[in-house]
Scaffold this active site. Structure first.
Site, PDB file in Angstrom:
ATOM      1  N   GLY A 707     -72.374   0.475  24.750  1.00 55.85           N
ATOM      2  CA  GLY A 707     -71.586   0.571  23.528  1.00 55.85           C
ATOM      3  C   GLY A 707     -71.837  -0.549  22.538  1.00 55.85           C
ATOM      4  N   PRO A 744     -76.192  -1.202  28.199  1.00 52.25           N
ATOM      5  CA  PRO A 744     -76.376  -0.758  26.823  1.00 52.25           C
ATOM      6  C   PRO A 744     -77.538   0.215  26.672  1.00 52.25           C
ATOM      7  CG  PRO A 744     -77.013  -3.064  27.081  1.00 52.25           C
ATOM      8  CD  PRO A 744     -76.620  -2.589  28.419  1.00 52.25           C
ATOM      9  N   GLY A 745     -77.411   1.080  25.702  1.00 51.74           N
ATOM     10  CA  GLY A 745     -78.502   1.967  25.325  1.00 51.74           C
ATOM     11  C   GLY A 745     -78.945   1.607  23.918  1.00 51.74           C
ATOM     12  N   ARG A 746     -78.088   1.985  22.959  1.00 53.56           N
ATOM     13  CA  ARG A 746     -78.432   1.815  21.543  1.00 53.56           C
ATOM     14  C   ARG A 746     -78.932   0.423  21.183  1.00 53.56           C
ATOM     15  NH1 ARG A 746     -75.737   4.696  17.727  1.00 53.56           N
ATOM     16  NH2 ARG A 746     -74.108   4.980  19.286  1.00 53.56           N
ATOM     17  N   ARG A 782     -78.199  12.625  13.729  1.00 52.79           N
ATOM     18  CA  ARG A 782     -77.036  11.730  13.591  1.00 52.79           C
ATOM     19  C   ARG A 782     -76.347  11.794  12.220  1.00 52.79           C
ATOM     20  NH1 ARG A 782     -76.600   6.755  14.258  1.00 52.79           N
ATOM     21  NH2 ARG A 782     -74.797   6.882  15.624  1.00 52.79           N
ATOM     22  N   TYR A 786     -72.602  12.845  12.801  1.00 53.43           N
ATOM     23  CA  TYR A 786     -71.594  11.775  12.725  1.00 53.43           C
ATOM     24  C   TYR A 786     -71.430  11.220  11.315  1.00 53.43           C
ATOM     25  CZ  TYR A 786     -73.217  11.467  17.610  1.00 53.43           C
ATOM     26  OH  TYR A 786     -73.612  11.736  18.886  1.00 53.43           O
ATOM     27  N   CYS A 813     -83.020  25.181   7.720  1.00 52.60           N
ATOM     28  CA  CYS A 813     -82.208  26.135   6.984  1.00 52.60           C
ATOM     29  C   CYS A 813     -80.707  25.883   7.206  1.00 52.60           C
ATOM     30  CB  CYS A 813     -82.600  27.526   7.450  1.00 52.60           C
ATOM     31  SG  CYS A 813     -81.872  28.800   6.472  1.00 52.60           S
ATOM     32  N   GLU A 814     -80.232  24.748   6.744  1.00 49.47           N
ATOM     33  CA  GLU A 814     -78.817  24.364   6.852  1.00 49.47           C
ATOM     34  C   GLU A 814     -78.538  23.439   5.674  1.00 49.47           C
ATOM     35  OE1 GLU A 814     -76.406  24.368   9.601  1.00 49.47           O
ATOM     36  OE2 GLU A 814     -77.645  25.468  11.031  1.00 49.47           O
ATOM     37  N   TYR A 842     -80.839   7.560  20.279  1.00 49.74           N
ATOM     38  CA  TYR A 842     -80.228   8.866  19.993  1.00 49.74           C
ATOM     39  C   TYR A 842     -80.920   9.569  18.823  1.00 49.74           C
ATOM     40  CZ  TYR A 842     -76.869   6.629  23.008  1.00 49.74           C
ATOM     41  OH  TYR A 842     -76.298   5.967  24.058  1.00 49.74           O
TER      42      TYR A 842
HETATM   43  N1  LLP Z   1     -72.964   4.077  29.656  1.00 48.56           N
HETATM   44  C1  LLP Z   1     -72.361   5.263  29.595  1.00 48.56           C
HETATM   45  C2  LLP Z   1     -71.574   5.723  30.732  1.00 48.56           C
HETATM   46  C3  LLP Z   1     -72.485   6.057  28.448  1.00 48.56           C
HETATM   47  O1  LLP Z   1     -71.873   7.216  28.379  1.00 48.56           O
HETATM   48  C4  LLP Z   1     -73.274   5.598  27.366  1.00 48.56           C
HETATM   49  C5  LLP Z   1     -73.448   6.410  26.163  1.00 48.56           C
HETATM   50  C6  LLP Z   1     -73.901   4.338  27.490  1.00 48.56           C
HETATM   51  C7  LLP Z   1     -73.703   3.601  28.632  1.00 48.56           C
HETATM   52  C8  LLP Z   1     -74.734   3.760  26.400  1.00 48.56           C
HETATM   53  O2  LLP Z   1     -74.019   3.570  25.223  1.00 48.56           O
HETATM   54  P1  LLP Z   1     -74.694   2.798  23.996  1.00 48.56           P
HETATM   55  O3  LLP Z   1     -74.901   1.385  24.394  1.00 48.56           O
HETATM   56  O4  LLP Z   1     -75.970   3.465  23.666  1.00 48.56           O
HETATM   57  O5  LLP Z   1     -73.736   2.920  22.866  1.00 48.56           O
HETATM   58  N2  LLP Z   1     -75.196  10.139  20.512  1.00 48.56           N
HETATM   59  C9  LLP Z   1     -74.285   9.093  20.116  1.00 48.56           C
HETATM   60  C10 LLP Z   1     -74.042   8.115  21.222  1.00 48.56           C
HETATM   61  C11 LLP Z   1     -73.513   8.763  22.456  1.00 48.56           C
HETATM   62  C12 LLP Z   1     -73.353   7.774  23.591  1.00 48.56           C
HETATM   63  C13 LLP Z   1     -73.097   8.435  24.871  1.00 48.56           C
HETATM   64  N3  LLP Z   1     -72.889   7.538  25.968  1.00 48.56           N
HETATM   65  C14 LLP Z   1     -74.835   8.409  18.877  1.00 48.56           C
HETATM   66  O6  LLP Z   1     -75.915   8.774  18.414  1.00 48.56           O
HETATM   67  O7  LLP Z   1     -74.173   7.538  18.303  1.00 48.56           O
END
Ligand code: LLP
Length: 861
Positions: A707, A744-746, A782, A786, A813-814, A842
């Site tokens: 997050g 973290p992902g993002r 995105r 969002y 086409c949207e 993402y």
């Molecule tokens: N851990 C869990 C259990 C999660 O569900 C997620 C993301 C993460 C870690 C990683 O979160 P991050 O650090 O990337 O925020 N598609 C959306 C984001 C959906 C996130 C889903 N879960 C976007 O483009 O903003």
């Protein structure tokens, strides 16, 4: 006069400004500078951001005995900041904490909160925050004297005012108050006091209403005859529109009091409308400045600001406006109808904003900020008013206003701008008698777009340059020049990227060096023992390899992701993989146990229904801490409206199942949402998981989730990763028994990725211009999903000046197939390369083959 011969200056710092240690360094510098300029400083500040909301929530929940963790959260926030400021908070706030508990207990016992009690509770936020502030300034600069504002701001009781407003929305007079000036003078040349609070004739605590800290500061300035009032906030001044919505909005360098009053009243949240009159009365200039950027000069409001030119300076919007439509079938022209109808408004304490009349209908609007009680009285009000006419209440509307001087004289010039109303339903139009305001009430959904269009017509294209300063992105650009901004890596690789698109067509490009930079930032969070990369953000094999090399484990949400990792790294220690499924079928849990990866359950159901599967296993549990957070409601993953996690009220039941099935709960996990910028969020999660761990016993690992937010465009703030680390460090010192994990992902991948596409065609529908590119929402969803606003540039013409405002659209086409709306762009041509920044997370993973258009492919450099 201040101490000795020096003059007073009042500095007011808002809730966001006083909520971080980083900002306090700036505050100390500003105070020091003012003192060195010879001023005595009266520093007025708010409660920490979010605390007043929390206290209001307590008021709402206490009668139901349901304050839950709210009191704890209020205390924690102060302890966290106190730690970061290195002041002895427990000691400083011990009395306040017990008073807080005492008040809440009282409310719970009695089952209601009188206005008096509400005021006392609300005042706690300011009282506690200012004690921390004064202690910090005392240590940094010396001589800071804490003063209780209740002994300074005495409120008055206007005739007709009801009890509620006397206590919760009180006012004071604005005359010079010599005894007060002398009292502050005796206290020294740096006094720290609270905004928002005062006391009435009986010396009882009252508050000045939401946003009241600005008003307090203005009262202080008037009462002590200050030379200047500085309102320090988290934005660089007042703008020609809200820069979050309109990035081309320009800073307003100078305003007259009248203009500022109009802008503040009509929705600019930067300055409270009631703060202007006291300053105006004594001709005290107001300077609006940015705490994070003290070097910027901000907006000055003064008599000198009164230029005479007719000009629209701002397009403002107020949301949640309520319209009351009164149909009166013939009664309208009868003498006394309006008087009777308006009398009902008076009886209910409703203040009317705009009025429009026709033969059989009168429609008025109510400003939500001034009529916060409307929903409590709605049905009886409608009934009473119904005695005179047919009443209809229309909600979800917004008031969009053109504000500036002598608007009447320039209406003819605005003709072109009115074309935008072709597409919008207008409920009410009003031209204010003071000639400063022309307002349209429209459906809320359309308001932001309408503001952008009007801004483009009326301000961007007005040709008037003198009254407007830089745009927000330009102001931030200045800052970037101070150091190399890693998020702009693509500027240095401009030609390489253009060559790639020419060869490959639309594509995502990921920069390995930048991946490593962000990987190292996460690795640098010292108290964290183990970092996992959430591969849902971007599962590109080379990206995964980069993080593997840096020592990351992986967090996976599907068995497909688990197998992807195992295929790439056949020798990986299976415990470097954490599988966190949600509502997955039974087979995926079975397979995960077979593969021997760490498995997280986020529901009690699998344990109840498939006990044989889990008997004797070692597991993680995902807990719902009860609140979510994030950049959009779709990505908040805590609280009862989110489908994730085990609620805390089920923990007892879980504990019984743990015993029964002979499970060992090795780790607890929580992930409350995505795109979080509040650096204390993870520490808060840790505290909650620790509470749960105590109930379960034997827990070794606390996984605090991902997050971590990034800055998607120039108007957004960075996440303070150092503060994340500091706050976790404190937790770790208190609880060395746990291993801390994050996932973290993002944050790891977003900035390292860009989406590149080529311009296909251009179009202009009147003044609405489109730049079409060869991929759209099929590659990057995105913005459509969002409303995400990513920086977009014409990479081919990086150094050419922006000359127009355009929508950047794809071939899908949207109508929602827009990568960017109303962006400042240079003249562009077919074949130019367009870059959408910060799309490494993402992006590709959420792409589709919609319209059978293959999405952009992945390229790693
Ligand atoms: N851990 C869990 C259990 C999660 O569900 C997620 C993301 C993460 C870690 C990683 O979160 P991050 O650090 O990337 O925020 N598609 C959306 C984001 C959906 C996130 C889903 N879960 C976007 O483009 O903003």
């Amino acid at each position: 006069m201040g101490s000795g011969d020096s003059k007073w200056i009042v500095l007011k710092f808002g809730g966001t400004s006083v909520a971080s240690a980083e900002n306090w360094k700036n505050i100390a510098r500003v105070v020091e500078q003012r003192k060195s300029e010879g001023f005595s400083v009266c520093l007025v500040h708010s409660a920490l951001s979010g605390i007043s909301d929390c206290l209001e929530e307590i008021i709402a929940h206490a009668p139901k005995n349901n304050t839950g963790d709210l009191v704890q959260r209020v205390k924690e926030r102060h302890l966290e900041l106190g730690e970061a400021l290195d002041v002895p908070t427990e000691e400083l706030l011990a009395d306040d904490f017990s008073e807080l508990e005492h008040i809440v207990k009282g409310m719970e016992l009695i089952g209601e909160a009188s206005y008096r009690v509400q005021a006392r509770l609300l005042a706690m936020g300011e009282l506690m925050a200012t004690k921390l502030g004064a202690a910090y300034l005392n240590r940094e600069l010396g001589g800071a004297e804490w003063i209780d504002a209740r002994s300074c701001i005495k409120t008055i009781a206007p005739k007709d005012a009801n009890e509620r407003s006397l206590i919760l929305s009180a006012i004071s007079n604005t005359d010079f108050d010599e005894p007060l000036e002398q009292k502050l003078h005796k206290a020294g040349d740096l006094v720290v006091t609270q905004g928002f609070i005062g006391s009435d004739a009986e010396d009882k605590t009252v508050v000045l209403g939401r946003g009241g800290s600005d008003v307090s500061a203005a009262y202080f300035a008037a009462k002590i005859g200050a030379e200047r009032l500085e309102i320090w906030t988290d934005v660089p001044g007042l703008f020609s529109a809200n820069p979050q919505n309109v990035p081309s909005a320009r800073l307003l360098n100078h305003l007259s009091y009248e203009e500022a009053q109009e802008i503040a009243t009509n929705g600019a949240e930067v300055l409270h409308p009631r703060s202007i009159m006291p300053a105006r009365k004594h001709k005290i200039p107001i300077h609006v400045r940015c705490t994070q950027r003290p070097e910027l000069s901000g907006t000055v409001i003064s008599e000198e600001g009164a230029d005479d030119e007719a000009l629209v300076k701002t397009i403002a919007v107020r949301n949640n406006v309520i319209l009351i439509s009164m149909d009166s079938l013939g009664m309208w022209q009868q003498v006394g109808f309006l008087a009777e109808a308006f009398e009902v408004f008076r009886q209910y304490g409703l203040s009317i904003d705009l009025v429009s009349t026709s033969e059989s209908n009168v429609t008025v609007s109510l400003d939500p900020g001034l009529n916060t009680h409307f929903h409590d009285i709605r049905s009886s009000f409608v009934e009473d008013l119904g005695a005179y006419c047919r009443v209809k209440v229309i909600e979800s509307v917004s008031a969009v206003s053109l504000l500036g001087r002598r608007i009447r004289t320039i209406l003819h010039q605005l003709g072109g701008a009115f074309e935008v109303f072709e597409e919008h339903k207008v409920y009410l139009v009003s031209q204010a008698a003071n000639d400063l305001n022309f307002t349209f009430v429209v459906e809320s959904e359309q308001a932001d777009r309408l503001v952008r269009q009007l801004h483009d017509h009326v301000i961007t294209q007005s040709g008037n340059q003198a009254s407007f300063g830089l745009t927000w992105p330009e102001l931030m650009e200045d800052k970037k020049k101070e150091g190399r901004d890693v998020s702009l890596w693509w500027r240095e690789k401009q030609q390489q990227l253009i060559d790639i698109v020419e060869e490959s067509g639309p594509c995502y490009v990921y920069d390995t060096d930048t991946l490593r930079t962000y990987g190292n930032l996460v690795k640098g969070i010292e108290p964290v023992d183990r970092s996992l990369y959430a591969i849902k953000a971007n599962a590109n094999p080379d990206v995964l390899k980069t993080f593997r090399e840096l020592g990351f484990g992986f967090e996976c949400v599907s068995i497909g992701e688990v197998n992807h990792v195992i295929e790439l790294f056949p020798d990986i220690d299976r415990k470097d993989i954490l599988f966190t499924p949600n509502f997955a079928p039974r087979t995926e849990y079975a397979e995960a146990l077979e593969l021997d990866v760490n498995l997280t359950l986020d529901n009690i159901y699998p344990l109840q229904q498939w006990p044989e599967l889990f008997k004797g296993q070692e597991l993680f549990l995902r807990i719902d801490p009860g609140h979510g957070h994030g950049h959009h409601k779709h990505v908040k993953t805590g609280g009862k409206h989110s489908k994730f996690g085990i609620p805390r009220f089920e923990i007892k039941e879980v504990a019984e199942l743990v015993d029964e099935l002979d499970l060992s709960i090795k780790g607890l996990h929580a992930h409350i949402g995505s795109g979080i910028k509040d650096p204390f969020s993870w520490k808060r999660t840790a505290v909650i998981l620790h509470e749960v761990a105590k109930e379960l016993g034997g827990v070794e690992i606390l996984d605090l989730g991902g997050g971590f937010g990034i800055r998607e465009n120039e108007t957004q703030a960075h996440l303070d990763i150092q503060e994340v680390s500091n706050s976790l460090q404190k937790f770790k010192e208190a609880h060395p028994e746990y291993e801390l994990w994050v996932e973290p992902g993002r944050f790891l991948v977003a900035v390292a990725g860009v989406l590149l596409a080529s311009v296909t065609q251009l179009k202009g529908k009147g003044k609405v211009k489109y730049v079409g590119v060869d991929t759209g929402m099929n590659s990057f969803i995105r913005p459509a999903l969002y409303g995400a606003r990513h920086t977009i540039v014409n990479l081919t013409r990086l150094n050419e000046p922006n000359s127009q405002s355009v929508n950047i659209v794809g071939p899908i086409c949207e109508s929602g197939d827009k990568l960017g709306i109303d962006r400042l762009f240079p003249h562009s041509e077919e074949g130019d390369v367009v870059l959408v920044a910060n799309t490494g997370a993402y992006g590709q993973v959420m792409s589709s083959n919609y319209n059978l258009r293959a999405p952009a492919k992945d390229i790693v450099i």
